[in-house]
Design an enzyme around this catalytic site. Structure first.
Site, PDB file in Angstrom:
ATOM      1  N   LYS A   1       8.841  10.088 114.105  1.00  0.00           N
ATOM      2  CA  LYS A   1       7.507  10.705 114.218  1.00  0.00           C
ATOM      3  C   LYS A   1       7.304  11.370 115.573  1.00  0.00           C
ATOM      4  O   LYS A   1       6.525  12.304 115.698  1.00  0.00           O
ATOM      5  CB  LYS A   1       6.411   9.648 114.066  1.00  0.00           C
TER       6      LYS A   1
HETATM    7  C1  LIG Z   1      10.771   4.508 109.963  1.00  0.00           C
HETATM    8  C2  LIG Z   1      10.336   5.381 108.830  1.00  0.00           C
HETATM    9  N1  LIG Z   1      11.253   5.796 107.955  1.00  0.00           N
HETATM   10  C3  LIG Z   1      10.910   6.564 106.919  1.00  0.00           C
HETATM   11  C4  LIG Z   1       9.612   6.948 106.699  1.00  0.00           C
HETATM   12  C5  LIG Z   1       9.301   7.845 105.549  1.00  0.00           C
HETATM   13  O1  LIG Z   1       9.070   9.170 105.984  1.00  0.00           O
HETATM   14  P1  LIG Z   1       8.157  10.125 105.147  1.00  0.00           P
HETATM   15  O2  LIG Z   1       6.819   9.469 105.055  1.00  0.00           O
HETATM   16  O3  LIG Z   1       8.115  11.385 105.898  1.00  0.00           O
HETATM   17  O4  LIG Z   1       8.783  10.231 103.803  1.00  0.00           O
HETATM   18  C6  LIG Z   1       8.618   6.524 107.576  1.00  0.00           C
HETATM   19  C7  LIG Z   1       7.195   6.884 107.424  1.00  0.00           C
HETATM   20  O5  LIG Z   1       6.819   7.967 107.393  1.00  0.00           O
HETATM   21  C8  LIG Z   1       8.995   5.761 108.697  1.00  0.00           C
HETATM   22  O6  LIG Z   1       8.098   5.392 109.597  1.00  0.00           O
HETATM   23  N1  LIG Z   2       5.421   6.002 107.230  1.00  0.00           N
HETATM   24  C1  LIG Z   2       4.307   6.658 107.803  1.00  0.00           C
HETATM   25  C2  LIG Z   2       3.224   6.911 106.804  1.00  0.00           C
HETATM   26  C3  LIG Z   2       2.398   8.109 107.185  1.00  0.00           C
HETATM   27  O1  LIG Z   2       3.193   9.228 107.070  1.00  0.00           O
HETATM   28  P1  LIG Z   2       2.843  10.659 107.613  1.00  0.00           P
HETATM   29  O2  LIG Z   2       4.175  11.282 107.816  1.00  0.00           O
HETATM   30  O3  LIG Z   2       2.032  11.310 106.571  1.00  0.00           O
HETATM   31  O4  LIG Z   2       2.079  10.541 108.885  1.00  0.00           O
HETATM   32  C4  LIG Z   2       3.847   5.891 109.023  1.00  0.00           C
HETATM   33  O5  LIG Z   2       4.687   5.357 109.717  1.00  0.00           O
HETATM   34  O6  LIG Z   2       2.695   5.803 109.307  1.00  0.00           O
END
Ligand SMILES: Cc1ncc(COP(=O)(O)O)c(C=O)c1O
Ligand SMILES: N[C@@H](CCOP(=O)(O)O)C(=O)O
Length: 462
Positions: free
Chosen positions: A112
């Protein structure tokens, strides 16, 4: 560059307008009106460039006139200066043909940070130019929240409220959200699951009186700028593996579908991506859907990969928009059906999805086993989310195309599961070593939209 809503009933916006708007006013998600394309030569020329340079080249066509080149370069440089690895997103080899893209070297140890650090800088510049302030409300299953607080803490023009499911994030994730002492960031522990938190955020956006009253903004992957910033590491990793002269496949641990949707955008831009593989934990709605069983909500089951404990996968709406041939009316209809539990995907749209995406589901036992076996075979200690990806990638690899699995978080964010699987306790980096000694500040709150809105209105700095 203009941005349009997946539901077709919201105004067209520029990049900075779409970024500051978040959810479209018709409840849809913004997408670029046209996805820009790179030539093979332009992609080849990215090889050997710094991550920051690749970010500039990839983001520039999306940003359009919203930021000039000097501003954009400055924003990108500041965004990645705090990363703990010179390559920002290094690739390591796991075994023949299988590579891991380490996306956890940012300030909060999850992928993120790549987008959040960038949009933190973009927001600052855009708000300063407009002399505006905003209230960011975000939902998190653990990682988005800490990344958002880190990127926006201490900024004058922004208040940040992060809703997370009480008791359903790891202790490190909770402490990352509850220990920042800056007065403009607020952690709210909601009695519900991540889907409740995300639904509350979307309902706040759909309540125009509240939305306009607090000048609501979003930094979840609702925000198209978040997703576009994640396109960059598909380019940086693919060119370092020989693209555009060689095809690459990716496996992506998936929950809200933002990260893998960024891969879809990269493919549309001309990056030779062969397969995009969705890896889910036991919360497998996406795997079921991509296997032809329709998109039908179940109960969210807590897992050892809690950030992926998601049933309503926000960005799947963007994928459906393209699978339905950019038919916004069809998407609006599906999202209406989702309110009563789910929908079936038409045959044509299913074929379009399956042309690009594969999928796999991993049980808790398999996740633990993948952490253990990957450590033994390659020396790489995986977080449980990355382990879900590695397991699916190993199962799905059928061609000679190299596979890159996205390692989405640092193992130290999930020490209990990692130690349980491997016997190794992953230490936090030295700069976070005192995390457990810092005092926590968090508000426990019911899953009640009215109470949440009242709390937020009462805590905005004026
Ligand atoms: C460590 C981790 N892996 C995978 C994901 C999944 O990613 P996305 O929500 O973009 O599919 C998340 C949350 O977004 C996450 O925090
Ligand atoms: N896994 C995510 C969930 C939110 O996802 P987002 O990509 O829409 O912000 C988290 O860690 O919060």
């Amino acid at each position: 560059m203009k941005y349009i809503s997946t539901r077709g009933q919201a105004p067209e916006l520029t990049f900075d307008e779409a970024m500051l708007t978040g959810l479209a006013r018709d409840g849809g998600l913004y997408v670029p009106a046209e996805i820009p394309m790179f030539t093979s030569d332009e992609i080849a020329a990215m090889a050997g460039q710094t991550y920051e340079e690749v970010a500039f080249r990839v983001m520039k066509p999306f940003v359009g006139d919203s930021f000039d080149d000097v501003e954009l370069r400055g924003i990108i440089d500041r965004a990645y200066a705090g990363f703990g690895h010179a390559a920002r997103a290094p690739l390591v080899q796991l075994n023949e043909g299988h590579f891991l893209l380490e996306l956890f070297h940012g300030p909060t140890l999850a992928f993120k940070d790549f987008a959040m650090q960038l949009i933190g800088q973009l927001f600052q510049v855009a708000l300063k130019k407009r002399n505006e302030r905003v209230t960011i409300v975000g939902a998190t299953s653990g990682d988005t929240g800490s990344a958002a607080m880190e990127a926006f803490k201490g900024l004058d023009a922004v208040d940040v409220f992060i809703l997370y499911p009480h008791g359903r994030v790891s202790e490190v994730q909770r402490r990352q959200m509850s220990t920042p002492q800056e007065a403009n960031v607020h952690a709210l522990a909601v009695d519900g699951d991540f889907d409740d938190c995300q639904a509350a955020v979307k309902e706040m956006f759909n309540d125009f009186e509240f939305r306009d009253g607090v000048r609501l903004a979003g930094v979840n992957s609702i925000n198209i700028a978040r997703v576009l910033a994640q396109v960059v590491y598909y380019f940086s990793s693919a060119v370092s593996m020989g693209a555009p002269h060689r095809k690459i496949s990716y496996t992506v641990p998936t929950g809200n579908f933002g990260d893998i949707f960024a891969g879809f955008v990269a493919k549309q831009m001309g990056l030779p991506i062969d397969r995009l593989v969705v890896a889910t934990n036991q919360n497998d709605i996406l795997h079921r859907c991509l296997s032809g069983q329709g998109y039908h909500k179940g109960d969210t089951i807590p897992s050892i990969s809690p950030s992926m404990d998601i049933q309503v996968s926000s960005n799947f709406e963007r994928a459906l928009y393209y699978a339905y041939g950019q038919d916004a009316g069809a998407v609006a209809q599906l999202m209406e059906e989702l309110k009563s539990g789910g929908f079936d995907v038409s045959q044509g749209a299913m074929e379009a999805l399956q042309e690009v995406f594969d999928s796999g589901r991993v049980s808790e036992e398999e996740t633990l086993a993948a952490i253990k076996s990957t450590l033994a075979s390659s020396g790489e200690l995986l977080c449980p989310h990355s382990a879900v990806g590695v397991k699916v990638a190993e199962d799905e690899r059928v061609s000679t195309t190299p596979m890159i699995t996205l390692a989405t978080a640092h193992p130290a964010k999930f020490p209990a599961a990692v130690e349980d699987a491997s016997g190794v306790h992953p230490p936090l980096p030295p700069r976070m070593a005192d995390l457990y000694d810092r005092s926590e500040r968090v508000t426990r709150i019911g899953n009640d939209l009215g109470a949440l809105k009242t709390h937020i209105k009462g805590h905005i700095a004026t």
